[in-house]
Design an enzyme around this catalytic site. Structure first.
Site, PDB file in Angstrom:
ATOM      1  N   ASP A   1       0.843  -1.198   0.000  1.00 56.54           N
ATOM      2  CA  ASP A   1       0.000   0.000   0.000  1.00 56.54           C
ATOM      3  C   ASP A   1       0.879   1.249   0.000  1.00 56.54           C
ATOM      4  OD1 ASP A   1      -1.905   2.049   0.553  1.00 56.54           O
ATOM      5  OD2 ASP A   1      -3.189   0.588   1.535  1.00 56.54           O
TER       6      ASP A   1
ATOM      7  N   SER B   1      -6.947   4.387  -1.757  1.00 54.03           N
ATOM      8  CA  SER B   1      -6.787   2.931  -1.670  1.00 54.03           C
ATOM      9  C   SER B   1      -8.068   2.197  -2.040  1.00 54.03           C
ATOM     10  CB  SER B   1      -6.352   2.529  -0.258  1.00 54.03           C
ATOM     11  OG  SER B   1      -5.045   2.957   0.007  1.00 54.03           O
TER      12      SER B   1
ATOM     13  N   THR C   1      -8.256  -1.838   1.350  1.00 51.32           N
ATOM     14  CA  THR C   1      -7.807  -2.842   0.380  1.00 51.32           C
ATOM     15  C   THR C   1      -8.438  -4.206   0.619  1.00 51.32           C
ATOM     16  OG1 THR C   1      -5.725  -1.642   0.061  1.00 51.32           O
ATOM     17  CG2 THR C   1      -5.801  -3.931  -0.687  1.00 51.32           C
TER      18      THR C   1
ATOM     19  N   HIS D   1       2.246   8.525   4.556  1.00 57.37           N
ATOM     20  CA  HIS D   1       1.389   9.674   4.890  1.00 57.37           C
ATOM     21  C   HIS D   1       2.047  10.547   5.954  1.00 57.37           C
ATOM     22  CE1 HIS D   1      -2.350   9.203   2.645  1.00 57.37           C
ATOM     23  NE2 HIS D   1      -2.315   7.899   2.873  1.00 57.37           N
TER      24      HIS D   1
ATOM     25  N   ASP E   1      -1.063  -0.064  -4.770  1.00 56.87           N
ATOM     26  CA  ASP E   1      -2.342   0.524  -5.165  1.00 56.87           C
ATOM     27  C   ASP E   1      -2.178   1.959  -5.641  1.00 56.87           C
ATOM     28  OD1 ASP E   1      -1.595   1.224  -2.605  1.00 56.87           O
ATOM     29  OD2 ASP E   1      -3.567   0.916  -1.709  1.00 56.87           O
ATOM     30  N   HIS E   2      -1.109   2.606  -5.170  1.00 55.17           N
ATOM     31  CA  HIS E   2      -0.824   3.999  -5.531  1.00 55.17           C
ATOM     32  C   HIS E   2       0.501   4.372  -4.884  1.00 55.17           C
ATOM     33  CE1 HIS E   2      -1.834   4.875  -1.384  1.00 55.17           C
ATOM     34  NE2 HIS E   2      -2.977   4.232  -1.557  1.00 55.17           N
TER      35      HIS E   2
END
Length: 426
Positions: free
Chosen positions: A32, A81, A134, A254, A292-293
């Site tokens: 993730d 996500s 997710t 983050h 996912d990103h």
């Protein structure tokens, strides 16, 4: 449907060509937030400074392609996500926040649902809460990723054979009783996992997230959960589909927390190596790994200086939030910080840390992260996600499908094409 035999083109030579064209088992692994800078940073983080060569990591060995991640146009180009996991689980774009529903909020059939309908075993193993975005998109449907209680309730009807991770606070005693009534073994201590010998199992090992890997002295919980999930799911003679997520890479991103992020990368890499070994031995299992990103806009080197110092990160003995908590609780905080950070801050740096300490845990945590960034010369552009393409890694039967550039919905559709033939008729 995509035919594996019809796909040709360039591909990492490490992808084996022997074995069946169609896998019996499929393992999807999601780092993730793990954009390309994370795997690059991890290579240098793991490099042996005693050798001239920069050694390969598992990511270098298994790299086959790239993927775009954008959500449905209503949400622009930068995905969250939930939308990305929806794309990976269903093959359809949706809005940010969607849990396997389309832009009209109608349920989309998921990989796990199709696999279960075919008699395959299914499972999820994550380091976040098990009902986070997710895993939720692979197992459930909801108009919002934030509806954690509803998503936990929905898991009761998924018939998933293995559910492992955190999230105790979202599963009431009443809900847990319903799980056990359906034959689930409910675990709330990680030490209980080793003794489990059969599915079904619901293991909730933390109130929300599992401990940061950098703070976890027992270590490698994700790889241990992954090993156990494979052991349990492989008892199904029809095969299985497993989702494994290194969830906390994103959470560290983050926070712009490079030391914690690299420890989470190491945790995820260890889980990949467990799967890589199983793929090598079983010869009938496909693993597809992606992100996912991208999170945080990590920069390996910054401030117009042509350098990056991962040795700084190896000396950090705890996550900055843990260091801050301990520093606030101690009158002798300066030597404690120097010990846990692995270096002695300068007088100017100590003055800044002292001012932050007076303001509380969060300001001190931020100041410690920024000090690690300065010493390692790490850069960040965001506290959120960015729209850069992410990498795709694969090995096993069907791995050739995932070479080159693709969209995240293409990954899902290729995986769906590799389910037993009748899957496409569901």
């Amino acid at each position: 449907m995509i035919s594996p035999a019809a796909v040709t083109g360039s591909l990492n030579s490490n992808v084996p060509t022997a074995g069946p064209a169609r896998p019996k088992n499929i393992i999807i692994m999601v780092g993730d937030g793990m954009g390309p800078a994370y795997t690059t940073a991890y290579r240098y983080y793991k490099d042996n400074p005693e050798t001239e060569e920069v050694e390969q990591t598992v990511f270098d060995r298994l790299l086959v392609g790239m993927s775009s991640t954008y959500p449905a146009s209503v949400s622009g180009y930068v995905t969250d996500s939930a939308a990305s996991a929806t794309a990976l689980a269903t093959g359809f774009k949706s809005y940010n926040g969607a849990i396997s529903v389309d832009i009209e909020k109608r349920p989309l059939p998921t990989l796990m649902e199709k696999a279960k309908a075919l008699g395959l075993a299914t499972g999820v193993t994550v380091t976040s809460q098990v009902n986070h975005a997710t895993p939720a998109a692979f197992l459930a449907h909801n108009e919002s990723r934030s509806n954690y209680i509803d998503i936990a309730q929905a898991y009761l009807n998924t018939d998933a054979d293995v559910i492992l991770g955190g999230g105790q606070q979202y599963f009431s005693e009443s809900l847990l009783a319903q799980f056990t009534a359906k034959g689930y073994q409910h675990l709330n201590e990680f030490s209980q996992l080793e003794a489990v010998t059969r599915p079904k199992v619901l293991g909730l090992f933390a109130d929300v997230q599992l401990p940061w890997a950098i703070n976890d002295k027992q270590g490698h919980k994700l790889s241990k959960m992954t090993q156990k999930a494979i052991e349990l799911l492989s008892q199904n003679q029809q095969g299985f589909v497993l989702l494994v997520e290194g969830s906390l890479i994103d959470w560290a991103g983050h926070s712009n927390d490079i030391a914690t992020a690299m420890a989470e990368m190491d945790e995820f890499a260890a889980a990949i190596e467990v799967v890589e070994q199983y793929v090598r031995e079983s010869k009938d299992t496909l693993v597809v790994i992606t992100a996912d990103h991208n999170t945080g806009g990590l920069s390996v080197g910054a401030n117009d200086k042509y350098e990056w110092h991962p040795d700084v990160l190896h000396k950090v003995k705890a996550s900055p939030d843990e260091i801050a908590t301990r520093a606030i609780a101690s009158e002798q905080w300066q030597p404690l910080v120097a010990e846990l950070m692995g270096f002695k801050p300068s007088e100017t740096e100590l003055t800044a840390l002292d001012e932050a300490r007076m303001q509380g845990n969060e300001p001190l945590t931020v100041a410690l992260r920024q000090l690690i960034d300065v010493r390692s010369n790490t850069g960040w552009t965001s506290g959120g996600h960015t729209a850069v393409d992410v990498q795709v890694f694969s090995s096993g039967p069907g791995a050739r499908l995932f070479g080159g550039h693709q969209d995240n919905t293409d990954i899902a559709n290729k995986v769906l094409s590799l389910l037993p033939e009748s899957a496409t008729q569901q």
